[in-house]
Structures are given as structure tokens and as C-alpha cells.
Design an enzyme around this catalytic site. Structure first.
Site, PDB file in Angstrom:
ATOM      1  N   HIS A 264      -1.983  -7.059  -6.890  1.00 16.55           N
ATOM      2  CA  HIS A 264      -0.931  -6.309  -6.192  1.00 16.55           C
ATOM      3  C   HIS A 264       0.037  -5.660  -7.191  1.00 16.55           C
ATOM      4  O   HIS A 264       0.284  -4.449  -7.137  1.00 16.55           O
ATOM      5  CB  HIS A 264      -0.185  -7.281  -5.272  1.00 16.55           C
ATOM      6  CG  HIS A 264       0.888  -6.655  -4.439  1.00 16.55           C
ATOM      7  ND1 HIS A 264       0.677  -6.229  -3.147  1.00 16.55           N
ATOM      8  CD2 HIS A 264       2.183  -6.366  -4.711  1.00 16.55           C
ATOM      9  CE1 HIS A 264       1.805  -5.714  -2.665  1.00 16.55           C
ATOM     10  NE2 HIS A 264       2.736  -5.782  -3.590  1.00 16.55           N
ATOM     11  N   GLU A 265       0.538  -6.455  -8.104  1.00 13.64           N
ATOM     12  CA  GLU A 265       1.521  -5.917  -9.064  1.00 13.64           C
ATOM     13  C   GLU A 265       0.865  -4.906 -10.003  1.00 13.64           C
ATOM     14  O   GLU A 265       1.520  -3.966 -10.465  1.00 13.64           O
ATOM     15  CB  GLU A 265       2.183  -7.045  -9.853  1.00 13.64           C
ATOM     16  CG  GLU A 265       2.910  -8.104  -9.007  1.00 13.64           C
ATOM     17  CD  GLU A 265       3.936  -7.546  -8.038  1.00 13.64           C
ATOM     18  OE1 GLU A 265       4.432  -6.425  -8.258  1.00 13.64           O
ATOM     19  OE2 GLU A 265       4.220  -8.227  -7.028  1.00 13.64           O
ATOM     20  N   HIS A 268       1.118  -1.580  -8.436  1.00 15.55           N
ATOM     21  CA  HIS A 268       2.433  -0.975  -8.717  1.00 15.55           C
ATOM     22  C   HIS A 268       2.473  -0.438 -10.151  1.00 15.55           C
ATOM     23  O   HIS A 268       2.975   0.661 -10.411  1.00 15.55           O
ATOM     24  CB  HIS A 268       3.542  -2.026  -8.563  1.00 15.55           C
ATOM     25  CG  HIS A 268       3.910  -2.351  -7.143  1.00 15.55           C
ATOM     26  ND1 HIS A 268       4.310  -1.399  -6.232  1.00 15.55           N
ATOM     27  CD2 HIS A 268       3.973  -3.539  -6.482  1.00 15.55           C
ATOM     28  CE1 HIS A 268       4.608  -1.984  -5.074  1.00 15.55           C
ATOM     29  NE2 HIS A 268       4.403  -3.284  -5.194  1.00 15.55           N
ATOM     30  N   GLU A 294       4.428   0.891  -2.462  1.00 15.11           N
ATOM     31  CA  GLU A 294       3.713  -0.215  -1.816  1.00 15.11           C
ATOM     32  C   GLU A 294       2.272   0.194  -1.518  1.00 15.11           C
ATOM     33  O   GLU A 294       1.356  -0.626  -1.589  1.00 15.11           O
ATOM     34  CB  GLU A 294       4.447  -0.640  -0.546  1.00 15.11           C
ATOM     35  CG  GLU A 294       3.934  -1.912   0.092  1.00 15.11           C
ATOM     36  CD  GLU A 294       4.253  -3.183  -0.707  1.00 15.11           C
ATOM     37  OE1 GLU A 294       4.980  -3.100  -1.726  1.00 15.11           O
ATOM     38  OE2 GLU A 294       3.768  -4.266  -0.316  1.00 15.11           O
TER      39      GLU A 294
END
Lengths: 498, 498
Positions: A264-265, A268, A294
């Protein structure tokens, strides 16, 4: 061009200050010894104060007016940059300094009380502090709204996601609400008909988890010459331009949390590392807003890395790191383990299908609170009613209910909807990407993310803030933000649709 | 008091900016990915520029004049604080901005060229860049000297060590030079008469070395709630107030380097952590200067932790971490291993007895260069002559000669003497401490540093910049800085004196 050039220099300085703030903020969460907290708070306050002074200085306002009066710039990047400078200036100068300070103090206090109130599941202790934070956020929204010609809530939204308005969100969320509960119910029925996936047994040593995370980051194309992976209690993506720092937290009983968190990160981080090279220190070179941000994390975590293809690539890596073998460690079983639908109380632990229900609830509650239609004292009841209504759960105490998130005590009204708008945008972008680029899905099975990354880089990352979110989505996918791709994705993965 | 209070607020802001700079500087050396270097340089330049603007702003000058005109402050801390504010302002405002910038650019360039020139042992490549750095340092010294009423070299000294003058250094170094070569010769003769100490065999795993370092830091009283130990190529003590960060570098073939390095930096750190609590964000709460700072690192590394008492405590720790046993691992043999006198080319590798010779040489050379008595082109020859004269060594190439240190290319003229003044002050303070506090030496054998730390805390650390270095030494030891205690210490440890 002279006034514009002056502005570019001022905003490059602001970018450097923002980078310094970003690294110091990262350090606070990743490394800083406890006793340094007070001094660090002071450092950050001084840096933010200086940034605010530079941004709202009369010279900035004069240069803005002069640059806007200069003959229209034919370069779309410079023109968009000027618009974003104006937006940053408008947000900063709209709010009187004493209101900023009062709000900052009230939020710090409320966050502190919230930690204890949550621990003790005692909302009454937080209530007066939350009421004060709400009052000040309403004032800030009103002040910004007057300057920007927006309603209170739209003005707050605009601070997280430029040009996002309730008029955009409401029909999307109305539609989502109409089909989500049915989809969740069908997904659960379908799951109940199948045998449970087999659990994988730990422990999973931290060092092996860290190696796995680094290896996945490399596959995804994270540039380690311009970023790092570290540990913090609350995982995040922070740092500075060309110095993107993501964090995770390891649990030796469960490798999935850290792994999915890292993915997830990294999503980003790829956005941050892919911002347009020539504009990275100017407002137009910033990421577009929280919804698109997001979307980039969820494209990686949810769209790409919960696919069956990805688990074919992942299973041998897991075997190599953790040594597991047998039926629990097959790609199929691992994939099923990571795509379960299970309504729960805690938003951050929610699966992809029930997560939007948590957001629908918070959006309803925060707009009602700001409008004065819901008193802070009535928040726990409204929260519990909402969760029962949306997910059929009876909240046993406020720790698992309205006290679970830090957002409201910390003054972040207008932030919640961007999580689910991001999920929608992720589905819409991923669908367009896989249609345009047939190598993407087969690539996932090989750990070859280059096709996906290449598509995202040109369609999203390299655009910076040149376009509005909806214009960017229209260029990339053919339409502005819609619910259709998200619904299709959830139906396909969980609802049994073809 | 009003003008003074205004100044306190301004300097607290400067302290916060200094802290931010300190943490970002630490990060650059300990963690930062390579690709972030350019952005980090920009962040630091902006922070330093803002500090300089605040320090030299007309409002600061006006408040200084007004505060000085206010009736004399009876509080000695506030009075000393005002003096230090004036000193900081005088140093900063004496040098025109374009000279600061030109010097900063020339130093960056010279440092870059120096890395290559050192690698290739090619002084001629560095020479023109060093000449430019020297020219600009001379101009800076002249500008500061005019403002402060000092000679060029004294003005530069004052930037590293307030109130330090050549008139103080010259007689001390003259005396040192008169007895040091003889002492070194006698120490070597004495060593030659004894059997060689037995070597200890590695490898020494990094993790064990790190545990040892942390354990020693704890014994010394390093406050881990307000500091950290990390790794960097060039060990240092940095960070911010209440956030003191020391670094080391591990060599698996030799635990002594990292261990002694950690002890040295912990000495610096104890000074930083012990600065007066109520004044830590004001100039008077800063450490007094580089000589006293070095004295605190050397009291720990050289005075306390190369004593026979300390090795009685250390030997079991080393056994526990590295498992060594037999005659090489006795306290006596380990102590002898760590107190060898052996003239060598490289200053940073020098032992305690030959180190001052390296400093005497550099002091002579840098004062001659600044005075125009030594041309940059003649530096290598003068350096080699000096090392032959002082230590009887023939320098084979400039890498082992005048190219070994970064100080001159980076513009640090006036810094070198503080190393040896620090060694003298360390001996003088340690002698006073052990006389006043009989528990200090027996404590070392138990790993109980509380008696030493307690004495240093009140005599040095908690004084901040309240007193001049000589006034502080006189209060603590009865005299200003002298060579006697250092000579006595070296004679006792190395020369065979009782």
C-alpha cells in the site's frame, strides 16, 4: 514573467521547507527518542510558522496579482502552477493567525485526551474537546469558504483534495450505498458455501518479513536511491521530494499485515517518486490530492496485489522466506486468505468490500456535525446505529465505535471520503490500464510491474497537479470518477459475477 | 526587560531552526539515500538562510541595542545570555552575504576536489581551490576581525571557541613542543623494553559490538530518552537539544575502534545532555566552545576509559560479548593494547601521546598560510618537513600527508588547535575531579561513572556558556588552562613517571 519567476523562487523555498518538515515528521514517528518530543514540536511549529509567513507575505500577494495580470501564459504547466500558487495562498491567507493557533492547540489537546478516552472507551471525556475542535473547524471552513466562494464543508474538502465538492461525492456515495450492502451479503453467502481457506502458521521472523517487503518494493520499482523503508507504530508514506520514506510495522504472528501495508505505502511512494521531474519543487509538481493518492496505493495493494496472478508470483517468495509448504501455502489458498469479506468494527482492519461502509458512515456523520444537524453528544448513538444499519454489527463500546479514529480529534474533517473515492478511482484506472496494456496482468504473475508502473507513470504520476482529478481521470479512463468500475471489480472478485 | 524578552523569543526560534538543521544534518550522514543529496542541500541552505535573516534582521540589532541600554541585569545568566546574543549577531552581521555565499561555494567545490585529490595523492589538483578557500577565509577573518576588534586568526578562532586567542595558545603550544618529542621517545624506549602485548583475534560481530557500545553508553549515563546511537561513515555527535545523536562505524576485525569511538562521542553527548535545563534553547545554554567540548570527549575516552581501572570493568564485558579468553583477554593485556605509543602519518589514528604533534604542525601551517608566510604551493613540503621534525616520519605521499584532513578544504581554519587544547583541559579537569571526588577512580573499575559524571555535570555541563573557558577552568581546577596536568598525565601513563 518577472513576477512569475519571483513566485517560483518563493515556492521553491517553501518546497524546501516542506521537505525539511516532512523528514522531521518522519523522524518523529520512526526514530525520535521520546524525550525529544517537545523540542521537535517546537522545530515543526517554527518551520510551519515560517512557511506561513512566506506564503502570506505581502510580497507573495503582490507577485501573485502581478503574475496573474501578466499576459496569459501559453505554457500549460506554468499556468497551472500559478493557479496552484493562488490556491495555496488563498487557503493560507483566509484563516486569521489566531484562529490557526487556537485550532492547533485545541487539536493537540483533543488528540491527547482521545488516546485516554479510547483506551478507557469513555467518549464523555473526549466530547467537550471534540466539540471545541468541531467549532474551530467550522470557523476555519467558513473563513476559507468566504475566500474561495465555497460552502464550509467544500472549503475543508478543497484543503485535502483540490476541487473536490459535496456535489461530486453525494451522487457517487448515494449509488454506492444502494448496492454495497447487497454485494457484501452475497459475498458472504458465497464464502459460506466454500470450505474455509487454510490458515498459515507462523511465527514469521521480522528479518524475513523485512526482506520480503524490500524484495516486493524492488519488483514494484521503488527507487531506493530516493527513498527508504523503516518501522513506525502507524505506517505511512512521508519524507520529502526525492526522499520518500515509507514505514510499516511487523507482527511475527501475521506476515500479511506488514506485507500488504508495504505494498500500500509503496503505491503512494511510486506516485511521489514519479512526480514530474522538472516541477517537483513547485506546486504544480505536487501530487494532485488525497483521492488520487489513495488510488495509487490501492491500485497496488488491492487491484494488483490481491489478484490471483500476483499470488502465483508471491507464493514461491513466501516459501523462500518462511519455508512454509503444504496445501495452506498454495497460491490459491493464499489468495483466498487475502480476499475474505468479513464485516468488523475497525475501519483500518476492514476488507476491501466492507471498507466503504465505514466511510459512508463517517461521511454522513461529519457532514451532519459540521452542519449542526448532529450534536457531538449524540455521536456515539448515531455511529452505532449507522454501523448496525450498514454492516449489521452491534458496537459493544465506543473504543470499537466512534472513538476508533484519530481524524476528528485531530481536526481532519473532510478527509474520510477520499479513502473511498480513491478506491473507486483505483478500480477505474486499473480497468483502463489493463485494457490499454495487455502485459499488465500476465506481468503480475512474473513480478514484472513495469507495464503497470509505466502506464501509471504517464497517466497519473507525471501529471502532477496539471489537471483536476476529474480531467485526469477523463484523459486516462474516458470518464470522470464513476462507481461502475469499482462495483464491477467488487462483483467480480467477491460477488461471483463473471 | 522588554527588549531582552523579545531577544529571548527570537533566539528560541533560532535554536529550533538550529535543532532542525542538526537533525537533518545527522540524517544526511546516517540514513539519507544518495539521490536525496541535492534536495537536502537545498533544505539546509534555506534553513541556514532563514536563520541568518532572523539573526541579522534590523529588529534583532535594535532589540540588542535596547536590551544593552536597559539597566544592568543583576541575573548573571541573563547578562551572559545577552553577551552571547551580541557575539552571535556580531559574527553573523560582520560578513557580507555575498562573501558568505562565495565562501560556501568555494568550500563545497574544494571539498569535492579534495576527495579525488586525496584518492590520487595529487595535491596540485587541490591547490588552486585551496588557495581560493584560504583567500576567502582570510577575507571573512578580516571582516569579523574589524567588527570584533580582533586579528584575522583570532576572529576565526572566536567562531569555534569564544574568547580563544593566539596569545593564549602560543605559550601553551610552545611549552608542549619543548617536552612532547622527548616524552614520545621515552615512551617508545620503555615500550621496547617490554614484551609486545598479545593481539586479540576477531572477527567481532557488528551486533555484539553494538550491544557493547550501548551497554557502555548506559554505564556512562547517556540518556536514551534524549538521544540515539547509529552508524555513519565518519563518526560524530550531532542532532538537537534533548535529541543528541552519536554515530560510529564498525570494523569486524577490530572492536577497539568503534568502542573507543563510542566512548569519545558519548563524552560529547554527556556535555550536550547536561547543558543547563532552563537555558537549553538560549545562547547561554549552549556548550562553551570546541576546546571544552573536546575535553569532555577525551575525559571519557582517554582519561577514564584508557585507565587500568576501566579495563578491569571492561574485560568481563568483552568476554561476554566476544567470548575471548586466555592471556590476550586479561585486563592488563587489553589495557596495554589500548595504550600504545606509535607515531604514524594519520592524525585521526594517532595515539594520545603523538596526537598533539599533528596539531602543533597544523597550527603552525595554518597560521602561516593565513598570514601569507606560507604559500599554498609550498604546503606539502612544509607539511612533510614538519612531520619529520616532530615525529621522525618520512611522508611517502600527500595522501598520508597534507591531503589527509578535510578541515582546510572545507574552510575550517582555526579549528585544529581546539583538539589539543581539549586534551589539556581534559587532563586538568580529570585531575581536579579525581582529587575532589575519591570515588571516581574506584568507580571506573565497577562501571560506576556516576561520581565522574556528577562532578563534570556541575563543574562543566551545567555551566553552559555562563563563563569563559578560562574562568570555568579556574573555578573547577584552580587555574586557567595549563599544560602541567596533561604533561603529568602523559608522563605517568607512558613515560614511566610515578
Amino acid at each position: 514573467m518577472q513576477a512569475y519567476r519571483t513566485l517560483e523562487r518563493r515556492f521553491a523555498r517553501l518546497s524546501a521547507l516542506g521537505g525539511a518538515t516532512g523528514i522531521l515528521g518522519w523522524d518523529s514517528q520512526a526514530l525520535m527518542p521520546d524525550g525529544a518530543a517537545e523540542g521537535r514540536a517546537e522545530q515543526l511549529a517554527v518551520l510551519r510558522g515560517l512557511s506561513h509567513e512566506i506564503l502570506t507575505a505581502p510580497e507573495t500577494a503582490e507577485a501573485l496579482a502581478a503574475a496573474e495580470a501578466e499576459s496569459g501564459d501559453s505554457d500549460p504547466w506554468r499556468a497551472a502552477n500559478l493557479l496552484e500558487m493562488r490556491r495555496a495562498h488563498a487557503h493560507a491567507s483566509a484563516v486569521p493567525a489566531d484562529l490557526v493557533e487556537a485550532s492547533s492547540r485545541a487539536c493537540s489537546k483533543a488528540e491527547m485526551v482521545w488516546r485516554e478516552a479510547r483506551r478507557d472507551a469513555d467518549f464523555s471525556r473526549l466530547a467537550p474537546h471534540l466539540a471545541e475542535v468541531l467549532r474551530l473547524q467550522r470557523e476555519i471552513g467558513r473563513a476559507k469558504g468566504e475566500a474561495l466562494g465555497l460552502s464550509v464543508y467544500d472549503a475543508l474538502l478543497d484543503g485535502y483534495d483540490p476541487d473536490l465538492r459535496r456535489a461530486t461525492i453525494d451522487p457517487l456515495f448515494y449509488d454506492l450505498r444502494s448496492w454495497l450492502p447487497g454485494l457484501v451479503a452475497r459475498a458472504r453467502d458465497r464464502q459460506a458455501e466454500e470450505p474455509e481457506p487454510l490458515p498459515v502458521e507462523g511465527p514469521f521472523p521480522v528479518e524475513a518479513q523485512r526482506r520480503l517487503g524490500l524484495s516486493l518494493m524492488r519488483s514494484l520499482g521503488f527507487d531506493f536511491a530516493r527513498g527508504r523503508l523503516d518501522v513506525s507504530l502507524h505506517p505511512f508514506c512521508g519524507g520529502a521530494t526525492d526522499d520518500v520514506r515509507i514505514t510499516t510495522r511487523y507482527d511475527e504472528a501475521d506476515f500479511g499485515r506488514a506485507m500488504m501495508g508495504v505494498l500500500h505505502e509503496t503505491g503512494h511512494a511510486l506516485y511521489e517518486q514519479g512526480r514530474p521531474a522538472g516541477w517537483r519543487h513547485q506546486p504544480v509538481g505536487e501530487a494532485r490530492g488525497m483521492s488520487l493518492h489513495e488510488s495509487q496505493s490501492l491500485i497496488v495493494e488491492m487491484q494488483a496485489c490481491r489478484s490471483a496472478e500476483f499470488f502465483a508470483y508471491l507464493a514461491p517468495l513466501l516459501h523462500a522466506e518462511f519455508g512454509g509448504s503444504g496445501p495452506a501455502w498454495t497460491p490459491e489458498n493464499l489468495h483466498r486468505l487475502h480476499t475474505r469479506v468479513a464485516p468488523g468494527f475497525i475501519r483500518v482492519d476492514a476488507d476491501e468490500a466492507t471498507y466503504p461502509a465505514h466511510i459512508l458512515l463517517r461521511y454522513e456523520l461529519e457532514t451532519a456535525m459540521l452542519a449542526g444537524d448532529l450534536a457531538v453528544a449524540d455521536l456515539p448513538g448515531a455511529f452505532d446505529d449507522g454501523l448496525r444499519d450498514l454492516l449489521g454489527l452491534d458496537v459493544p463500546d465506543d473504543r470499537l465505535g466512534c472513538l476508533q479514529d484519530i481524524h476528528w480529534p485531530s481536526g481532519a474533517f473532510g478527509y474520510f471520503p477520499t479513502y473511498t473515492l480513491g478506491a473507486m478511482a483505483a478500480a477505474q484506472l486499473f480497468r483502463a490500464a489493463t485494457s490499454a496494456e495487455p502485459d499488465i496482468l500476465p506481468g503480475l504473475a512474473l513480478g514484472d510491474f513495469a507495464p503497470l508502473r509505466g502506464w501509471l507513470r504517464q497517466a497519473v504520476h507525471a501529471k502532477g497537479s496539471l489537471l483536476t482529478t476529474d480531467a485526469l481521470l477523463t484523459q486516462a479512463t474516458g470518464t470522470p470518477l464513476r462507481t461502475a468500475a469499482f462495483r464491477h471489480h467488487l462483483e467480480t472478485r467477491y460477488g461471483g459475477a463473471a
